[in-house]
Scaffold this motif. Structure first.
Motif, PDB file in Angstrom:
ATOM      1  N   ALA A 241      -7.010   2.328  -3.686  1.00  0.00           N
ATOM      2  CA  ALA A 241      -7.292   1.596  -2.456  1.00  0.00           C
ATOM      3  C   ALA A 241      -8.635   1.955  -1.850  1.00  0.00           C
ATOM      4  O   ALA A 241      -9.177   1.188  -1.050  1.00  0.00           O
TER       5      ALA A 241
ATOM      6  N   LEU B  56      -3.296   0.351  -3.772  1.00  0.00           N
ATOM      7  CA  LEU B  56      -3.066  -1.003  -3.292  1.00  0.00           C
ATOM      8  C   LEU B  56      -2.453  -1.810  -4.434  1.00  0.00           C
ATOM      9  O   LEU B  56      -3.026  -1.882  -5.524  1.00  0.00           O
TER      10      LEU B  56
ATOM     11  N   TYR C 205       0.840  -1.202   0.000  1.00  0.00           N
ATOM     12  CA  TYR C 205       0.000   0.000   0.000  1.00  0.00           C
ATOM     13  C   TYR C 205       0.871   1.246   0.000  1.00  0.00           C
ATOM     14  O   TYR C 205       1.836   1.334   0.769  1.00  0.00           O
TER      15      TYR C 205
END
Length: 714
Positions: free
Chosen positions: A291, A277, A262
């Motif tokens: 993400a 992500l 991340y």
């Protein structure tokens, strides 16, 4: 005649006296009465004093004199305590609960008193100080204290030295914070009947926006602690099925065996700024997701022209295809925008390939002239050797353990397909700036086996760059050289420390005394991962630099990183080992938080082992109520500093279950994904060695076909 009469009178008197005594029941043949044994008529009574005062215990006894006395504390005689009463020295906190008794003796015998208990009432002593808290404006902050002392204890929290109305518990949660609260100081006065103590001040930090937190490597850091101490969103108060649950699922084209990574606030060319992500798959794909929304920002295939992913190579450990198996690693300083490094396996016809890739984090483009094929030789006559060198055969290996990036070098470590020979134990390093091979080491060069896989965990590194990992079953030379190292350089089934100064080499190691038998029974240490622990202090203030690991033999091994113990055929020369502390084999790695090691072995609960005097206890101080089937669990921990600590773990079932426990008491479960009605939070089948990552208010869990996303419900 008068004279004779006078002489008879005393004789008649004596006979008369004897007749009188006989009439009283006495016999001229009886002996005198013996001494009476001691009898305690007043037992010692319990005593309560204030810390620093003395306490006096007394006893009253009867019996034939002289009586002698010997007082005991516990079951040990107290030197010089030989009177009917005993006065202690000035009491200390350690005397609280001590028991005192006395043995009273004389010529006829002895008797022991009942035990009396000493209570030492002390002013409160703070054992855990309130810690600084960081929150985003609008969130609450919780400060906590732990204290000991004569009960009952009372608490009064203060802000800036002024009492806070109603804040009279051991913890205090603020109202929703505002920017003006930034820098506020909080402390607590702890009181009892003896006195009071004031804690240290803790500072409240309030941010206008949430901090940027990155997860760039396996289990958060190179020590492999498994802890994110910068989680300000998820707390014990909001992680429950009413406010927390599954909020998304990001689908991909293959099995997600590597841990997702991340990055916060990545600038995508012509695409704005995103929290990203990164997900790798066994279909040889790399995905970059937004993400927060799940939108695919880019997707890159690492298959060459005319290539496919590898078949299973006759092994069911990774199936139905082998592509990217290990956790990548990211360096935001490399390339135009930053680089994500990964290793991919593929095939074309009967030829197999292992390649190291460096991709641009913003675009997915190959960097540094990559990819580069993995090729290596190392001096030795072991499995797969040719003309005095063992040779790396890409078909025989998979990159299962996560990648390590340390001091500019990308380290790859290699596992076999099951135990299908020929194979040996390889560590190969590449310059992160140009992907040129710089380091090669084989740890079983004159033997066989010695895979490095650790159930998907990654090698750990300390701050000086030394590398630590657990090696699997393989050849170990029990004949040692003058330095205590295997004379042929074969370190199968070892806890290894590698030096990275100059040539990559084994700097130290530990092997158990029965290592050959364990390797022969496939009961290897290498099924588990290692953690480099933060320095711990013993009671004398001495610093200990330790690492911990465990494998299939169900023993936790704690090594001194400066003297790991090497090998002896008769004993384990190791800092500490715990046998029986866990009940299952380890196919996972522990987490380390706040001086506590957390283990989740097979068919066992997750157990917490806090260090005391620089040693782990022989049994856990808390454990989860539920157990975890094969492969157990690799836990992750989220916390705000040392507060709001939550332990996360995935249960490998169908459906899989995400659990959240109180890291300070694992018996308390905050949440699990089976709690909500109508299967709201189910996310499919489990995925063997996966570990959740927690960052910026979200929990990401790899699955057989994507990544499940958990967070606060809308």
């Amino acid at each position: 005649m008068i004279t004779r009469g006078i002489r008879r009178l005393p004789l008649l008197g004596a006979a008369f006296l004897l007749s009188l005594l006989g009439g009283c029941g006495s016999s001229s043949n009886s002996g005198s009465t013996g001494p009476n044994p001691p009898v305690i008529t007043t037992q010692p009574s319990n005593q309560a004093v204030t810390l620093g005062q003395t306490a006096t215990f007394s006893v009253t006894a009867t019996g034939t004199q002289p009586l002698t006395y010997q007082w005991q504390k516990g079951n040990s005689n107290i030197s010089g305590a030989t009177s009917a009463s005993y006065t202690t020295p000035a009491t200390t906190a350690a005397d609280d609960g001590a028991q005192f008794k006395v043995s009273v003796s004389n010529a006829a015998g002895s008797v022991a008193s009942t035990a009396a208990t000493l209570t030492v009432n002390s002013t409160p002593s703070i054992t855990t100080q309130p810690s600084d808290q960081t929150v985003t404006a609008g969130q609450t902050a919780t400060f906590s204290v732990a204290a000991t002392g004569a009960a009952p204890l009372s608490y009064q929290w203060r802000k800036g030295g002024s009492d806070i109305s109603g804040a009279t518990s051991s913890s205090y949660t603020t109202p929703a914070t505002v920017i003006a609260d930034a820098g506020s100081k909080f402390d607590v006065v702890v009181s009892n009947s003896v006195g009071s103590t004031t804690s240290n001040q803790a500072t409240l930090n309030v941010l206008a926006v949430a901090p940027t937190v990155d997860v760039v490597t396996y289990h958060y850091d190179n020590a492999r602690s498994g802890t994110n101490p910068q989680e300000t969103v998820l707390t014990p108060s909001n992680v429950n099925s009413a406010t927390f649950g599954k909020i998304g699922f990001y689908s991909v084209d293959g099995l997600v065996d590597g841990q997702p990574l991340y990055l916060s606030q990545v600038s995508i060319p012509s695409g704005g700024t995103h929290n990203v992500l990164y997900v790798v798959t066994e279909h040889d794909s790399v995905y970059a997701f937004d993400a927060d929304t799940g939108a695919i920002l880019w997707n890159t295939s690492l298959l060459g022209t005319g290539e496919s992913t590898s078949d299973t190579r006759g092994c069911n450990q990774v199936q139905p295809e082998i592509g990217i198996t290990s956790t990548p690693v990211i360096d935001r300083t490399q390339g135009p925008h930053g680089a994500i490094y990964t290793v991919a396996m593929s095939k074309a016809g009967s030829s197999y390939f292992q390649r190291v890739h460096a991709l641009d984090i913003a675009t997915g483009a190959e960097l540094f002239g990559g990819p580069v094929a993995v090729q290596a030789m190392y001096p030795g006559t072991g499995d797969g050797s040719n003309n005095g060198n063992v040779v790396f055969n890409p078909a025989q290996y998979k990159e299962r353990a996560g990648l390590l990036l340390s001091n500019g070098v990308l380290y790859t470590t290699w596992a076999s397909h099951c135990d299908i020979r020929p194979y040996t134990g390889w560590i190969i390093g590449y310059d992160e700036t140009n992907l040129q091979q710089t380091q090669v080491l084989n740890v079983t060069p004159n033997g066989n086996d010695g895979a490095i896989w650790m159930s998907g965990a990654a090698p750990a590194a300390d701050i000086t760059g030394n590398i630590y990992f657990l090696d699997a079953n393989g050849t170990f030379d029990t004949t040692l050289d003058g330095n205590g190292f295997p004379n042929k350089g074969d370190f199968g089934n070892a806890f290894l420390k590698l030096s990275t100064n100059g040539t990559l080499s084994v700097a130290d190691y530990f092997n158990m005394s029965n290592t050959v038998a364990e390797s022969g029974a496939d009961e290897d240490l290498g099924s588990g991962g290692a953690v480099v622990l933060a320095d711990v202090l013993d009671n004398g203030g001495q610093v200990h630099q330790l690492a911990v690991g465990a494998g299939k033999d169900k023993i936790i091994y704690v090594v001194d990183r400066n003297n790991m113990g090497k090998f002896s055929s008769t004993s384990n020369n190791i800092y500490q080992e715990l046998s029986g502390a866990i009940t299952g084999s380890v196919f996972s790695k522990p987490a380390f938080f706040n001086n506590t090691v957390y283990y989740g072995s097979v068919d066992d609960a997750i157990r917490a082992f806090p260090f005391t005097n620089a040693k782990l206890p022989s049994s856990a101080n808390s454990r989860s109520a539920n157990t975890f089937k094969y492969p157990g669990a690799t836990p992750s921990i989220s916390a705000n500093g040392t507060s709001n600590a939550i332990l996360w773990a995935v249960e490998n079932t169908n459906p899989a279950v995400l659990h959240a426990f109180d890291a300070t008491n694992l018996a308390t479960e905050f949440y699990n994904s089976n709690q909500a009605a109508n299967s709201r939070d189910h996310f499919g089948a489990g995925n063997k060695f996966i570990t959740p990552i927690v960052v910026n208010g979200k929990v990401f869990v790899g699955t057989p076909n994507g990544v499940a996303v958990f967070g606060l419900l809308p």
